[in-house]
Every structure is written in structure tokens, then in C-alpha cells.
Motif scaffolding. Structure first.
Motif, PDB file in Angstrom:
ATOM      1  N   UNK B  70       0.867  -1.182   0.000  1.00 44.10           N
ATOM      2  CA  UNK B  70       0.000   0.000   0.000  1.00 44.10           C
ATOM      3  C   UNK B  70       0.903   1.232   0.000  1.00 44.10           C
ATOM      4  N   UNK B  73      -0.399   8.486  -2.198  1.00 44.68           N
ATOM      5  CA  UNK B  73      -0.347   9.253  -3.439  1.00 44.68           C
ATOM      6  C   UNK B  73       0.964  10.029  -3.510  1.00 44.68           C
ATOM      7  N   UNK B 137       0.381  -1.585  -9.690  1.00 42.68           N
ATOM      8  CA  UNK B 137      -0.161  -0.599  -8.756  1.00 42.68           C
ATOM      9  C   UNK B 137      -1.378   0.070  -9.395  1.00 42.68           C
ATOM     10  N   UNK B 138      -2.396   0.359  -8.597  1.00 49.70           N
ATOM     11  CA  UNK B 138      -3.567   1.106  -9.073  1.00 49.70           C
ATOM     12  C   UNK B 138      -3.079   2.433  -9.664  1.00 49.70           C
ATOM     13  N   UNK B 141      -1.843   5.684  -8.141  1.00 51.49           N
ATOM     14  CA  UNK B 141      -0.769   5.585  -7.157  1.00 51.49           C
ATOM     15  C   UNK B 141       0.596   5.251  -7.760  1.00 51.49           C
ATOM     16  N   UNK B 142       0.698   5.202  -9.090  1.00 52.89           N
ATOM     17  CA  UNK B 142       1.969   4.823  -9.717  1.00 52.89           C
ATOM     18  C   UNK B 142       3.067   5.829  -9.381  1.00 52.89           C
TER      19      UNK B 142
END
Lengths: 295, 295
Positions: B70, B73, B137-138, B141-142
């Protein structure tokens, strides 16, 4: 509950999309009152054991609007779509890309064009009733998600207006922007900008002069499948009508492109000016890709 | 099992990263033999009830290398890193970005520099023992994931070589490339290219002339935080040494940048040529961002 609501809408997404701890009690109360919970958070309510159990007890639904469907990788199938694909790109987040796309869809349909709005963010999905929140898609699959929206669009439509996300030089979110740009297989772009804003929100990095921004978007597309910027939606929120008209005229002069605030003055004039350029298909670059399309 | 292996490595990732159905029996056999299963697939083995149950029975571990932690941002924290960040960018996937980054890390350490390799893909993670598979990664959020790798790097290091992904005009994966470019807060770039390759793999879209590719990468960075391309790693696999030397000389002439094949000829010469430019930090653009860094 005096108004007999049927749903609790979690419409704002805090940065990062996590569930704020102090929302929990209100959500549980809404579930007990059998309201549907419509959530745009990155944190899915359906992954929260306490909320899921409460919803099961009261027989209500938790709708995680942002939960993306499983999509394939980008394949080039969007390049075969029959519809003209027009993507909304922006100078930053929250400049009005979704609203502009909805307004131009309305204007196109008003003159008998078969236009469809393609939602790529949680609010757009709540309005359209379908779509994919691409910022929630695993990064490898963002272009595939954009492509899937094009492939799944109504085959009877002739123009698809795709909601954009972020901005191409946004320090945090530009990757989502670029995934849409390539994945949509766009034939044309509409640039959306908030008049007077000169810094990317919260980062302080500069918003590029519009001519540079247009050149950057067109240059990037131009390496895969060329797509011109055909018009500009200028968000003049907070100005009076005279100042708004001046900002529009100034932007038209600076860029040489049809410009309007489609919320303040309605979308019909701008649509009329760009309609002709929302026709037909461009081809992707490259010998094999070209050959496949010319067969 | 004659060699008494301790692990089964699923090192190839089929397109899309799903588990091929015909691998299942072999994986189950390996689990029964108490091998650790090291997987680079998008489909996480730990989400597969049958495999998880089998692993529990035999007391072995399923390591999903690609499962990202996790991450927050992007915040701009990478801009405060003390180390010089050098990002490897490419003309396509599978041109040798990871290998080049590992080789230049080795060359830097060989001359007493404290260099660290930052892995962003499954193979790099298996080699380095840590990292984040950013393509998993979503998408929102990269850039945050790239930033996290920088923030979490050894504070005693003075140069960070970050493995790149994809290519900036790759139709399917460019979004991952751009997320790394902005998220790493790169101070310099090394371009990696496979000599003689002229089309993006499987799509047929053209690989840009290197001078155009360099201009595109630098122009994009230049809108957030300027980072020059300081050298070129040319992959000359399949050529003989003479042809390789000619290709290197030709690329040096075309781009004006130090160029070498760091696998064929070792990384030390190229490192020597670029070492001076792998020092110091550049600042992000923008008044607020600048002010925050000048305080």
C-alpha cells in the motif's frame, strides 16, 4: 430521514480515496435505515467486514462505483471502432472535463447526431449509470480500460465523447491522462482549462501556456495515432459575463481554436463550430497497424 | 527434483499476467514437494483457494512478487531526496532497461560511489530482493509508488538508479512510463534502446528516431522538473562486435551523447563518461514548489 431518501451518496473523494474514520458512524446509520450506499472511494466498502455485515443484516446494497471491472490489456481494438472518438483533455484536474463532455454530448444529440458519453471517473459513472473509474484500474490495464469503453459503446452511435482525467503534466496523475490518450484511440481532442488558473492544483508547478499544452498533447498522440485539438472548453466560473467573454476571445486569438464556456453560454455554439471535425477516423501509425486497417 | 531445488520460479509473465491453466498441475506438484513458489504473475497465487490450501498443507510459501504494498499518493516528497535520482527510460519494452540499471549501479559501486538499484518490475524485485512492481499498482498511485522507492532508499546512498518500464509512446504501457518519470523526481535519464529495432513490439507503431525520443522525454520532464538524458545504453544483442561498435559510434554521432552496450563491453566506460552528470539535484518548477525547496 424526513425526506425519505433512498441512498447515501459518498460523492466527494478525499485525497487518496480512503474512508475517513468519522464517516463510519453515519454510514452505519444509513445502512440501518436501509439506504443504498453509493461510494466513490478508492477504499471499497465491500471490502469492509463491518459495513458488509451491516448491509447484509438490513438487506441494502453497497455500490462501490470506483471498483473497476476486469478488463483485458490494450490490444488495438479501439482502432477498429466505427465511431469517431473525441477525448477531453485538460490543463489540470477539476477544470470541467466531465461537464464539458456531457454538454457536448447533449449538443450533438440535440441536432440529431447519435452521441454517447463515456464515463471514466466516479461522478461521471454515477451520472451515466455505467463506465470505468480508470484511476482505480491497475496501471498496466488503464489503456485497456479506455479501449474497452470504446469497444463496448453503443454500435449505433457515431460519436463518442470520452471524459478525460488529470492533465499531461500533473505531477501525481499524468499517468492516468496518458493511458486514456493512447487507450481511447482518440480521433480528436477537446482541451478544457480553467481561465486564470496558472498552477497545477496543490503542487505549484506551472500550467503550460495553452499553445504549448496543445502541442504536447498533439505531439504525444502523433507518435501513435494523430489526433488534433479541435476546440477549447474554457471554464470561466467566478467571472462576470463580460470578463468571461473577454477570456474566451483572448483564448481564441491565442490558440486559433473555437473556444467557449459551454456551461455559461450553452454547448450549442461550440458544438456547431467543431462538429465538422468530429467526423471520420484517423489511422494509427505503423506499417503493420496500418496494413491491418487497410485490409 | 534430483537437484534438490528449494523454489519454483514463475519468471515469465504471459501477456496480461494471468495464470495459464496448464501450469496448475506443475505448481501443485512443486508445492507438495515443499518448494517455495515465486511468482511474477498479475494473478496472485495467494488469491487462489486451491493453491493457498495446498501451500498451507505442505507448509510452503507462495511469494507474489508483483503484489504491491500500500503506497500513498505522490506528494512531492521525492523532490526532497538527498540522492541524485537517475531513471532508465526506453524506446520500447524489453530493450534492457533493468539490466542497464543494474550494470551502471555495479560500475558506480566499483569506483566507491554509494549507488542503489531501485526495482520497479518483477524480475528486478527477484534480483534486488525488494522493490515495487509498478505496473501492478492502481494507476492513481503509480507516481506515489515511484516516489516511495526513492523515499525508502538507503539514506547513505548518493545515487539511485531506478529501473524504468515501457516506453513513452508505447500504445499499451506508456502510462506506467510516465508515472515513473514524474513520480521518481528524476534528476537525470539514461535512454535504453535495442539497436535495429524500429517498431514497438507487437503494435507496429514506429520507434521514434532517438533524437525525437530524447526531446519528448526531456520536454515532458521539463514541464515538472527538468531532467536531461545523460547517456545511452544500446542493446546490440545478436550483432558481432564490429557491427556493435559501429552501431554505438553511429548512435553517439546521431545524438551527441555517450553511448555503449554495457552488457557486451561492460559498464565502466559509459559510467566514466556520465558520472559527472550523476551529481546534485534539480528543482521542480513552480513558485510554491520552488519556495518550499529553497526554505
Amino acid at each position: 430521514m424526513a425526506q425519505q431518501p433512498t441512498a447515501l451518496l459518498l460523492g466527494t473523494a478525499p485525497q487518496g480515496g480512503a474512508l475517513p474514520a468519522d464517516w463510519r458512524a453515519d454510514i452505519l446509520r444509513a445502512i440501518e435505515a436501509r439506504l443504498e450506499i453509493v461510494s466513490g472511494l478508492h477504499d471499497f466498502l465491500n471490502n469492509d467486514a463491518e459495513l458488509v455485515a451491516a448491509a447484509q443484516r438490513s438487506g441494502t446494497r453497497l455500490w462501490d462505483v470506483r471498483r473497476p471491472p476486469r478488463v483485458p490489456l490494450f490490444s488495438g481494438a479501439a482502432w477498429d471502432a466505427q465511431q469517431h472518438v473525441c477525448l477531453f483533455v485538460g490543463s489540470d484536474c477539476a477544470v470541467g472535463k466531465m461537464t464539458a463532455a456531457l454538454e457536448l454530448t447533449r449538443a450533438a444529440n440535440a441536432v440529431g447526431r447519435r452521441a454517447e458519453f463515456l464515463a471514466t471517473g466516479q461522478t461521471g459513472i454515477m451520472i451515466a449509470g455505467k463506465g470505468i473509474a480508470v484511476d482505480c484500474v491497475v496501471s498496466d490495464f488503464v489503456s485497456g480500460a479506455a479501449e474497452q469503453l470504446v469497444v463496448d459503446a453503443d454500435p449505433r452511435s457515431d460519436v463518442l465523447f470520452m471524459e478525460g482525467q488529470g492533465g499531461i503534466n500533473h505531477p501525481a496523475y499524468a499517468q492516468v491522462t496518458l493511458g486514456l490518450l493512447f487507450g481511447s484511440g482518440a480521433d480528436s481532442l477537446v482541451l478544457t482549462h480553467s481561465a486564470g488558473r496558472d498552477e497545477i492544483d496543490t503542487f505549484g508547478t506551472p500550467i503550460l501556456p495553452l499553445t504549448e499544452l496543445i502541442a504536447l498533447y498533439e505531439r504525444l498522440c502523433g507518435t501513435v495515432k494523430p489526433a488534433p485539438v479541435v476546440g477549447i472548453c474554457l471554464n470561466t466560473l467566478g467571472m462576470d459575463d463580460d470578463a468571461a467573454r473577454r477570456a474566451i476571445t483572448e483564448t481564441e486569438r491565442e490558440t486559433g481554436l473555437p473556444t467557449d464556456d459551454v456551461v455559461r453560454f450553452g454547448p450549442h455554439r461550440l458544438y456547431g463550430l467543431v462538429a465538422e471535425r468530429l467526423q471520420g477516423k484517423t489511422l494509427p501509425l505503423g506499417s503493420r497497424a496500418m496494413a491491418a486497417h487497410l485490409l
